[in-house]
Design an enzyme around this catalytic site. Structure first.
Site, mmCIF file in Angstrom:
data_model
loop_
_atom_site.group_PDB
_atom_site.id
_atom_site.type_symbol
_atom_site.label_atom_id
_atom_site.label_comp_id
_atom_site.label_asym_id
_atom_site.label_seq_id
_atom_site.Cartn_x
_atom_site.Cartn_y
_atom_site.Cartn_z
ATOM 1 N N LYS A 73 35.248 -16.842 -28.045
ATOM 2 C CA LYS A 73 35.420 -18.033 -28.889
ATOM 3 C C LYS A 73 36.868 -18.513 -28.904
ATOM 4 O O LYS A 73 37.135 -19.705 -29.071
ATOM 5 C CB LYS A 73 34.958 -17.763 -30.324
ATOM 6 C CG LYS A 73 33.522 -17.259 -30.454
ATOM 7 C CD LYS A 73 32.512 -18.196 -29.827
ATOM 8 C CE LYS A 73 31.079 -17.770 -30.036
ATOM 9 N NZ LYS A 73 30.716 -16.473 -29.468
ATOM 10 N N TYR A 101 16.677 -12.844 -31.740
ATOM 11 C CA TYR A 101 18.140 -12.890 -31.768
ATOM 12 C C TYR A 101 18.681 -11.784 -32.681
ATOM 13 O O TYR A 101 18.211 -11.604 -33.799
ATOM 14 C CB TYR A 101 18.617 -14.256 -32.282
ATOM 15 C CG TYR A 101 20.109 -14.292 -32.561
ATOM 16 C CD1 TYR A 101 21.021 -14.485 -31.526
ATOM 17 C CD2 TYR A 101 20.612 -14.078 -33.843
ATOM 18 C CE1 TYR A 101 22.386 -14.483 -31.773
ATOM 19 C CE2 TYR A 101 21.976 -14.076 -34.099
ATOM 20 C CZ TYR A 101 22.859 -14.273 -33.054
ATOM 21 O OH TYR A 101 24.207 -14.257 -33.288
ATOM 22 N N TYR A 110 24.728 -9.669 -28.160
ATOM 23 C CA TYR A 110 25.038 -10.488 -26.985
ATOM 24 C C TYR A 110 25.188 -9.674 -25.705
ATOM 25 O O TYR A 110 24.350 -9.688 -24.829
ATOM 26 C CB TYR A 110 26.335 -11.285 -27.231
ATOM 27 C CG TYR A 110 26.251 -12.232 -28.397
ATOM 28 C CD1 TYR A 110 25.606 -13.461 -28.275
ATOM 29 C CD2 TYR A 110 26.817 -11.907 -29.624
ATOM 30 C CE1 TYR A 110 25.523 -14.340 -29.351
ATOM 31 C CE2 TYR A 110 26.737 -12.780 -30.707
ATOM 32 C CZ TYR A 110 26.094 -13.992 -30.569
ATOM 33 O OH TYR A 110 26.009 -14.855 -31.621
#
EC number: 3.5.99.7
Length: 341
Positions: free
Chosen positions: A51, A269, A295
């Site tokens: 990010k 998720y 992830y």
């Protein structure tokens, strides 16, 4: 590169390093050569991660506009919100984080999940952390709009940073720069990467790499591994961001599709499956490299499966993109009991 014309505020150490994961390659039968590009150790800000690369192109806008608060959103164990908290501290801004209930964690473990890992780090960095009971969605959220409105009503000037930076107009630019680095590092290392494997959820990381590699006619080298379990939405959003980013950097290419392997995101998720846990352990035991259950564990699971299935040509150089995420591991401790020696 087409990204050079955009203002950038440095938050990383520079180009992220590439590691040779030779023990992992050997463990998987020496069929291919696995390398990792280490976005997980790209900065001194709160453990770094992908990010920050995106935020570098968003900060000039924040500084110029004289905003008072940074507002962002994610799940309870969002890496994005941790990075925004770190950025706010670095810029001397206030920070409001909306932490939604994106992951169905058993009631018995919820208390720990809401206190450790990323969310703990955000609290330490002084963010106003707001825990909200809304479920997973990669799009724009009501809770996010409400927080912005509340700050505006109180006379503040909040800057919205959407989930994963993805819906921001410049959200894809950071990973165009990533693609440029890969091309330069290929020259330095004297190798060409045949395929690039990357995790995909909100889409702007993959989109930036696609647009960036398209500058070199190599967009088909990218293989994304879905970790959203809402893969149609993820694909649509990724393509939209890739096309928007390509326009921004002046690349004449329209993305109509890309490779998104959807087999590893189950059961949903943020919840690892048995294969995810196995992949996390394999990578950690072979290389001392930590991946997370949300992830990178799923993209590592995908990479390992593709190697075992002989998806890559023999002797291929495969670049695994390690996007970060390890600070969430402590929130998943029940998945990792001690192994007997």
């Amino acid at each position: 590169s087409g990204v050079a014309k955009f203002a950038k505020y440095p938050l990383t150490f520079g180009p992220s390093p590439i590691s040779n994961l030779n023990r992992l390659s050997q463990h998987l039968g020496s069929k291919v050569n696995v390398y990792a590009k280490r976005e997980d150790c790209n900065s001194g800000l709160a453990f770094g991660g992908n990010k920050l690369r995106k935020l570098e192109y968003i900060v000039p806008d924040i500084v110029e506009g004289d905003y008072t608060h940074l507002v962002s959103i994610g799940g309870r164990q969002s890496n994005q919100t941790r990075m925004v908290a770190a950025l706010a501290a670095k810029l001397g801004k206030k920070c409001v984080l909306i932490q939604e209930d994106w992951v169905p964690i058993p009631e018995a473990e919820k208390d720990v999940y809401n206190r450790v890992g990323n969310i703990e780090l955000s609290r330490i960095m002084g963010a106003d952390v707001r825990v909200i009971e809304d479920g997973f969605d990669i799009g724009m959220r009501k809770s996010f709009a409400n927080a912005l409105q509340e700050l505006e009503d109180a006379g503040h000037k909040p800057y919205p940073i959407p989930a994963g930076c993805s819906e921001h107009k410049y959200g894809g630019l950071g990973f165009v720069g990533f693609a440029d680095e890969v091309i330069n590092q290929e020259v330095e290392l004297g190798i060409k990467f045949d395929k690039i494997v990357v995790c995909c959820v909100t889409g702007s990381t993959t989109a930036g790499i696609l647009a960036g590699m398209a500058q070199y006619g190599r967009q088909d080298d990218v293989i994304a591994i879905d970790a959203s379990f809402t893969s149609e939405k993820t694909k649509e959003q990724t393509l939209r961001i890739a096309n928007n980013t390509a326009k921004l950097i002046g690349v004449e290419h329209e993305f109509k599709d890309f490779t998104l392997d959807t087999r590893f995101a189950y059961p949903c998720y943020g919840v690892p499956n048995e294969g995810t846990i196995e992949a996390i352990r394999t990578c950690a035991e072979q290389e001392g490299v930590l991946t997370d259950p949300v992830y990178e564990g799923k993209s590592m699971q995908g990479l390992i499966a593709l190697i075992k299935e002989d998806y890559f040509k023999p002797g291929a150089n495969v670049l695994y993109v390690h996007l970060g995420g390890a600070p969430a591991l402590s929130a998943y401790s029940s998945f990792f009991p001690t192994k007997t020696a």
